[in-house]
Design a protein around this motif. Structure first.
Motif, mmCIF file in Angstrom:
data_model
loop_
_atom_site.group_PDB
_atom_site.id
_atom_site.type_symbol
_atom_site.label_atom_id
_atom_site.label_comp_id
_atom_site.label_asym_id
_atom_site.label_seq_id
_atom_site.Cartn_x
_atom_site.Cartn_y
_atom_site.Cartn_z
ATOM 1 N N ILE A 227 0.842 -1.202 0.000
ATOM 2 C CA ILE A 227 0.000 0.000 0.000
ATOM 3 C C ILE A 227 0.875 1.249 0.000
ATOM 4 O O ILE A 227 0.647 2.188 -0.778
ATOM 5 N N ASP A 228 1.891 1.256 0.854
ATOM 6 C CA ASP A 228 2.792 2.422 0.915
ATOM 7 C C ASP A 228 3.488 2.631 -0.428
ATOM 8 O O ASP A 228 3.619 3.766 -0.894
ATOM 9 N N THR A 229 3.920 1.542 -1.052
ATOM 10 C CA THR A 229 4.615 1.643 -2.338
ATOM 11 C C THR A 229 3.658 2.166 -3.413
ATOM 12 O O THR A 229 4.031 3.064 -4.202
ATOM 13 N N ILE B 107 1.353 9.387 -5.423
ATOM 14 C CA ILE B 107 1.570 10.732 -4.882
ATOM 15 C C ILE B 107 2.913 11.291 -5.339
ATOM 16 O O ILE B 107 3.005 12.449 -5.728
ATOM 17 N N GLY B 108 3.916 10.481 -5.284
ATOM 18 C CA GLY B 108 5.250 10.967 -5.612
ATOM 19 C C GLY B 108 5.464 11.070 -7.113
ATOM 20 O O GLY B 108 6.357 11.759 -7.567
#
Length: 103
Positions: free
Chosen positions: A93-95, A101-102
């Protein structure tokens, strides 16, 4: 002379009886052979059916064992996938969110 003729007639009569008995025995022998042949065929069919049922039973048992092993392997694979998912879902999820976003 008459005695001799009577003996010949008696011998002929006994010979006819022996021939009659032999013919009857031959007829009975044919019937007995046919009956025994039928019994043997029936026995062979019965034994073949029993063997077929035994083989079918063994194959069914083998198939059930294989199915059970496949189920077990599938359940283990699903459990392993769920474990990996639970261990790594936060990282994934973070990735993914970081990429969106990034990016």
């Amino acid at each position: 002379m008459e005695d001799l003729i009577m003996k010949i007639i008696d011998i002929e009569s006994r010979a006819q009886e022996i021939i009659k008995d032999a013919k009857e025995a031959d007829k009975n022998l044919d019937a007995n052979i046919e009956e025994e042949t039928k019994k043997l065929h029936a026995d062979i069919e019965r034994r073949a059916q029993i063997k077929g049922e035994t083989i079918r039973s063994i194959e069914d048992e083998d198939a059930e064992k294989r199915i059970e092993q496949i189920r077990k392997n599938t359940e283990e694979s699903i459990a392993l996938l769920e474990k990996k998912y639970n261990e790594k879902k936060e990282n994934w999820i973070d990735t993914i969110v970081g990429s969106i976003i990034g990016g």
